[in-house]
Motif scaffolding. Structure first.
Motif, mmCIF file in Angstrom:
data_model
loop_
_atom_site.group_PDB
_atom_site.id
_atom_site.type_symbol
_atom_site.label_atom_id
_atom_site.label_comp_id
_atom_site.label_asym_id
_atom_site.label_seq_id
_atom_site.Cartn_x
_atom_site.Cartn_y
_atom_site.Cartn_z
ATOM 1 N N LYS A 119 0.832 -1.203 0.000
ATOM 2 C CA LYS A 119 0.000 0.000 0.000
ATOM 3 C C LYS A 119 0.869 1.256 0.000
ATOM 4 O O LYS A 119 0.579 2.237 -0.695
ATOM 5 C CB LYS A 119 -0.929 -0.006 1.226
ATOM 6 C CG LYS A 119 -2.009 1.059 1.191
ATOM 7 C CD LYS A 119 -3.035 0.840 2.287
ATOM 8 C CE LYS A 119 -2.447 1.055 3.667
ATOM 9 N NZ LYS A 119 -3.488 1.130 4.719
ATOM 10 N N PHE B 81 2.316 1.733 -3.424
ATOM 11 C CA PHE B 81 1.324 2.254 -4.359
ATOM 12 C C PHE B 81 1.146 3.756 -4.168
ATOM 13 O O PHE B 81 1.040 4.504 -5.145
ATOM 14 C CB PHE B 81 -0.008 1.533 -4.173
ATOM 15 C CG PHE B 81 -1.036 1.897 -5.202
ATOM 16 C CD1 PHE B 81 -0.868 1.533 -6.526
ATOM 17 C CD2 PHE B 81 -2.180 2.600 -4.850
ATOM 18 C CE1 PHE B 81 -1.815 1.869 -7.489
ATOM 19 C CE2 PHE B 81 -3.129 2.933 -5.800
ATOM 20 C CZ PHE B 81 -2.945 2.572 -7.133
ATOM 21 N N CYS C 136 -1.244 -5.717 1.444
ATOM 22 C CA CYS C 136 -1.777 -4.599 2.220
ATOM 23 C C CYS C 136 -2.170 -5.062 3.615
ATOM 24 O O CYS C 136 -2.488 -6.232 3.832
ATOM 25 C CB CYS C 136 -2.971 -3.936 1.524
ATOM 26 S SG CYS C 136 -4.559 -4.715 1.826
ATOM 27 N N PHE D 128 -7.144 0.607 -3.362
ATOM 28 C CA PHE D 128 -6.059 -0.378 -3.443
ATOM 29 C C PHE D 128 -6.299 -1.518 -2.459
ATOM 30 O O PHE D 128 -6.056 -2.692 -2.776
ATOM 31 C CB PHE D 128 -4.717 0.293 -3.158
ATOM 32 C CG PHE D 128 -3.540 -0.641 -3.237
ATOM 33 C CD1 PHE D 128 -3.019 -1.021 -4.465
ATOM 34 C CD2 PHE D 128 -2.964 -1.159 -2.080
ATOM 35 C CE1 PHE D 128 -1.942 -1.895 -4.540
ATOM 36 C CE2 PHE D 128 -1.892 -2.034 -2.147
ATOM 37 C CZ PHE D 128 -1.377 -2.403 -3.389
ATOM 38 N N VAL E 36 -7.087 2.144 -10.587
ATOM 39 C CA VAL E 36 -6.191 1.577 -9.586
ATOM 40 C C VAL E 36 -5.587 0.263 -10.083
ATOM 41 O O VAL E 36 -4.398 -0.009 -9.888
ATOM 42 C CB VAL E 36 -6.930 1.366 -8.248
ATOM 43 C CG1 VAL E 36 -6.120 0.478 -7.305
ATOM 44 C CG2 VAL E 36 -7.195 2.711 -7.587
ATOM 45 N N ALA F 90 -1.644 -0.163 -10.612
ATOM 46 C CA ALA F 90 -0.923 -1.220 -9.907
ATOM 47 C C ALA F 90 -0.082 -2.035 -10.876
ATOM 48 O O ALA F 90 1.079 -2.379 -10.578
ATOM 49 C CB ALA F 90 -1.903 -2.121 -9.159
#
Length: 290
Positions: free
Chosen positions: A4, A7, A94, A130, A182, A186
């Motif tokens: 996370k 990102f 995450c 995310f 997203v 990613a």
């Protein structure tokens, strides 16, 4: 593997992501203290958020492998309220703050706790989007997405009341609109992590937006002084100049610098003539008392 934090760094700047993953030796010496203080502040807010979810079970563990395994075990055993659940596959990772299972809809709701006093859409929405991507990659059906932040109108009288201290915002619709983006972002971030060469990125506004980048000294090491970044230019104009190979302030064409104060500086650099505002100096000195 894309976390996370990775990102978030990617969205700010691809080079930020790459340097953070492969050149941590370039980070400032005090970065650990800065991050530790930020984490401590976040944990303090989370502590009050947990009080609003009685009966929750923590899946947290310093060993990430154990945290992932514990999360799976809690879900399999039927727990419906989990703090600090951790999810990972070979691509995404995450750790959420709180997830709650809605039996009626058979979906997991995500609650992300922030230490800010407002909802920051450009930062918080991609964050929960995310997380949703990670949970779905782990095989979970995701329902509502929520941001929990501090209520800046709350006035403490006696013990802190978490119900008044914190505010919840349902951002399911807003964050849901980012789902496709997203997913593509990613994939692009994972692609850049496969490279072993530092990416070239134009320096625009990303060095301080939305956060101050700790690699500024590295990225700015070849920037002359003064430069186009000292002229108060818009991002559009900066990009136009960079595309033309212009970086020194003295090389900026006439008509680009429109800010009155910045133009004085630009003109002085361009012509080599010192600008001296006698009246302004007199006004400043006039304010002094013997």
């Amino acid at each position: 593997m894309l976390t996370k934090t990775d990102f978030r760094n990617w969205l700010q700047c691809p080079k930020y992501l790459w340097l953070y993953k492969f050149r941590k030796d370039l980070l400032p010496a005090d970065i650990d203290r800065t991050l530790s203080r930020r984490f401590e502040e976040g944990y303090e807010v989370e502590k009050y958020a947990y009080e609003l979810f009685p009966g929750g079970v923590s899946a947290d563990d310093r060993d990430l492998g154990l945290a992932i395994a514990r999360t799976k075990k809690l879900i399999k055993s039927g727990e419906t309220l989990i703090f600090q659940p951790t999810f990972a596959d070979r691509r995404l990772f995450c750790r959420s703050d709180i997830i709650s299972y809605d039996r009626a809809r058979r979906r997991w709701d995500i609650f992300e706790v922030k230490g800010t006093t407002e909802l920051k859409e450009d930062v918080h929405l991609p964050d929960v989007a995310f997380q949703r991507l990670c949970l779905e990659s782990a095989g979970l059906a995701v329902g509502r997405l929520n941001i929990c932040h501090i209520n800046n109108q709350y006035v403490r009288r006696g013990a802190i009341d978490p119900r008044k201290l914190l505010k919840f915002a349902d951002v399911t619709t807003e964050a849901g609109k980012l789902a496709d983006r997203v997913g593509l972002e990613a994939e692009a971030a994972l692609e850049i992590l496969r490279r072993r060469v530092e990416p070239e990125v134009q320096i625009l506004r990303q060095c301080g937006q939305p956060y101050d980048c700790p690699f500024v000294d590295h990225c700015w090491r070849g920037i002359p002084d003064p430069s186009i970044y000292d002229a108060g230019l818009s991002e559009k104009k900066l990009k136009e100049l960079l595309d033309r190979g212009v970086i020194r302030l003295a090389d900026v064409p006439d008509g680009y610098v429109t800010n009155k104060l910045k133009h004085r500086f630009y003109h002085a650099v361009k012509t080599g003539q010192v600008h001296f505002d006698r009246q302004a100096v007199a006004d400043e000195l006039g304010e002094l008392e013997y």
